[in-house]
Design an enzyme around this catalytic site. Structure first.
Site, PDB file in Angstrom:
ATOM      1  N   GLN A 103     -71.836  40.060  13.450  1.00 23.67           N
ATOM      2  CA  GLN A 103     -70.593  40.428  12.847  1.00 23.67           C
ATOM      3  C   GLN A 103     -69.843  41.486  13.795  1.00 23.67           C
ATOM      4  O   GLN A 103     -68.854  41.949  13.632  1.00 23.67           O
ATOM      5  CB  GLN A 103     -70.567  41.197  11.494  1.00 23.67           C
ATOM      6  CG  GLN A 103     -71.168  40.000  10.482  1.00 23.67           C
ATOM      7  CD  GLN A 103     -71.515  40.821   9.342  1.00 23.67           C
ATOM      8  OE1 GLN A 103     -70.593  41.008   8.399  1.00 23.67           O
ATOM      9  NE2 GLN A 103     -72.827  41.212   9.047  1.00 23.67           N
ATOM     10  N   ASP A 106     -69.345  44.634  19.480  1.00 22.16           N
ATOM     11  CA  ASP A 106     -69.712  45.857  20.846  1.00 22.16           C
ATOM     12  C   ASP A 106     -70.373  45.049  22.074  1.00 22.16           C
ATOM     13  O   ASP A 106     -70.608  45.926  22.778  1.00 22.16           O
ATOM     14  CB  ASP A 106     -70.433  46.839  20.046  1.00 22.16           C
ATOM     15  CG  ASP A 106     -71.798  46.519  19.324  1.00 22.16           C
ATOM     16  OD1 ASP A 106     -72.244  47.186  18.139  1.00 22.16           O
ATOM     17  OD2 ASP A 106     -72.325  45.362  19.684  1.00 22.16           O
ATOM     18  N   HIS A 121     -67.092  37.950  14.734  1.00 25.47           N
ATOM     19  CA  HIS A 121     -65.964  38.570  14.639  1.00 25.47           C
ATOM     20  C   HIS A 121     -65.317  38.882  15.804  1.00 25.47           C
ATOM     21  O   HIS A 121     -64.492  39.716  15.822  1.00 25.47           O
ATOM     22  CB  HIS A 121     -66.157  40.011  13.835  1.00 25.47           C
ATOM     23  CG  HIS A 121     -66.638  39.546  12.379  1.00 25.47           C
ATOM     24  ND1 HIS A 121     -67.447  40.512  11.663  1.00 25.47           N
ATOM     25  CD2 HIS A 121     -66.462  38.546  11.474  1.00 25.47           C
ATOM     26  CE1 HIS A 121     -67.525  40.097  10.405  1.00 25.47           C
ATOM     27  NE2 HIS A 121     -66.900  38.779  10.282  1.00 25.47           N
ATOM     28  N   CYS A 150     -46.341  35.118  28.050  1.00 21.58           N
ATOM     29  CA  CYS A 150     -44.914  35.032  26.953  1.00 21.58           C
ATOM     30  C   CYS A 150     -44.413  36.645  26.928  1.00 21.58           C
ATOM     31  O   CYS A 150     -43.431  36.602  26.189  1.00 21.58           O
ATOM     32  CB  CYS A 150     -45.582  34.501  25.924  1.00 21.58           C
ATOM     33  SG  CYS A 150     -46.433  35.666  24.646  1.00 21.58           S
ATOM     34  N   THR A 188     -76.752  45.229   7.829  1.00 22.41           N
ATOM     35  CA  THR A 188     -75.305  44.860   7.287  1.00 22.41           C
ATOM     36  C   THR A 188     -75.305  45.040   5.724  1.00 22.41           C
ATOM     37  O   THR A 188     -76.117  44.852   5.296  1.00 22.41           O
ATOM     38  CB  THR A 188     -74.837  43.320   7.444  1.00 22.41           C
ATOM     39  OG1 THR A 188     -73.761  43.166   6.841  1.00 22.41           O
ATOM     40  CG2 THR A 188     -75.994  42.302   6.978  1.00 22.41           C
ATOM     41  N   SER A 189     -74.084  45.645   5.406  1.00 23.93           N
ATOM     42  CA  SER A 189     -73.983  45.905   3.927  1.00 23.93           C
ATOM     43  C   SER A 189     -73.789  44.530   3.212  1.00 23.93           C
ATOM     44  O   SER A 189     -73.657  44.782   1.897  1.00 23.93           O
ATOM     45  CB  SER A 189     -73.003  46.979   3.771  1.00 23.93           C
ATOM     46  OG  SER A 189     -71.485  46.163   4.352  1.00 23.93           O
ATOM     47  N   ASN A 210     -82.805  47.215   6.174  1.00 27.51           N
ATOM     48  CA  ASN A 210     -81.547  48.041   6.253  1.00 27.51           C
ATOM     49  C   ASN A 210     -82.173  49.268   5.493  1.00 27.51           C
ATOM     50  O   ASN A 210     -82.897  49.273   4.348  1.00 27.51           O
ATOM     51  CB  ASN A 210     -80.533  47.209   5.159  1.00 27.51           C
ATOM     52  CG  ASN A 210     -79.369  48.247   5.023  1.00 27.51           C
ATOM     53  OD1 ASN A 210     -79.517  49.449   5.198  1.00 27.51           O
ATOM     54  ND2 ASN A 210     -78.170  47.434   5.204  1.00 27.51           N
TER      55      ASN A 210
END
Ligand code: BV8
Length: 241
Positions: A103, A106, A121, A150, A188-189, A210
């Site tokens: 996710q 970085d 992401h 553009c 990850t949460s 975690n």
């Protein structure tokens, strides 16, 4: 016997044909990158990341959003991958098949040596045309970089809240989650979807790593309450024996 990793999980990993690893901001925490929901620093402490990472916020104040992303590029540009990232890169050489879904935007998994990273992401260091999503070389340094085709705004190449995750990335992630024998949910949460829906896709053994067990942990086979930079190297060291 490993201090941190249960023998039953090690046995499942040794027998696994395919391991799927999902990472979140916590895997970069030990590199010094603030996690997504930690209070932000300095100027950014008065904002919530979820409120800035949206197309509405960008349209309302593109210069502010570019300042935030340039700050984040600076933070990430000054850190190194940590032992957790490197352990995941090593894991690919220890199991028959590894799928890494992150996710994080970085780029630290690639810098740690992981290949074929599914960046669900997007990537912090890419610039895309806001109008049509085409990729463009690095930003031209203007407050709000402009698309050479553009003339519209360029935006960072990340997926904002309310935007669809790129279909190829999501399809590949769902396929790996459905096929794997062991699913590791790391740092990850488990709050952001569709990523948070990947675990428990099938009968795979699921382990969370975690220091703060998440709401999903109760439904997993293992919840290893430790930092990924400690637990993952130990896990891979034992597997590699
Ligand atoms: C979408 C890029 C639909 C930008 C990010 C159900 C289904 C589908 C969607 C939704 C749904 N319910 C709600 C939604 C909407 C939304 C969502 O999930 N909202 C949440 C808040 C409820 N989802 C979306 O909008 C997604 N899009 O579904 O589109 C659609 C379909 C068709 C057409 C149009 C639309 C898009 C979501 C992507 C958002 N972009 N990032 C940027 O970075 O600027 S998400 C952002 O959160 C980051 O990428 C971050 O990685 C991610 C998830 O957070 P975590 O990684 O978990 O980070 P967090 O800080 O929360 O937790 C860190 C954890 O690490 C903690 O638990 C901590 O304890 C732990 N930790 C700390 N130190 C360590 C550690 N762990 C291990 N070791 C350590 N040392």
């Amino acid at each position: 016997m490993s201090r941190e990793v249960p023998e039953r999980l090690l046995a499942a990993l040794r027998d696994a044909r395919h391991v799927c690893v999902l990472t979140g901001a916590g895997v970069s925490a030990e590199s010094g990158v603030p996690t997504f929901r930690e209070a932000q620093e300095g100027l950014w402490s008065k904002y919530r990341a979820e409120d800035l990472a949206t197309p509405e916020a960008f349209l309302a104040d593109p210069a502010l959003i570019w300042r935030w992303y340039r700050w984040r590029r600076g933070v990430v540009g000054n850190v190194e991958p940590n032992p957790g990232h490197r352990a995941i890169a090593r894991l690919a050489g220890v199991v028959p098949r590894l799928t890494l879904v992150t996710q994080n935007v970085d780029g630290l998994h690639r810098r740690a040596g992981s290949r074929d990273v599914i960046e669900l992401h997007g990537n912090l260091f890419e610039d895309r045309c806001f109008a049509d999503g085409t990729l463009h070389a690095g930003d031209d340094g203007l407050d709000v970089p402009t698309c050479p085709d553009c003339g519209g705004h360029l935006r960072p190449g990340v997926v904002w809240f309310g935007e669809a995750v790129p279909e190829p990335a999501l399809d590949a992630s769902c396929a790996a989650a459905a096929d794997c024998d062991v699913f590791l949910s790391v740092g990850t949460s488990s709050l952001v979807y569709p990523a948070a829906g990947l675990a428990k896709q099938n009968g795979a053994v699921v382990a969370e790593i975690n220091p703060n067990p998440t709401s999903q942990a109760a439904g997993f086979d293992f919840a290893l309450a430790g930092n990924s930079g400690i637990v993952l190297p130990e896990l891979v060291d034992w597997l590699a024996l």
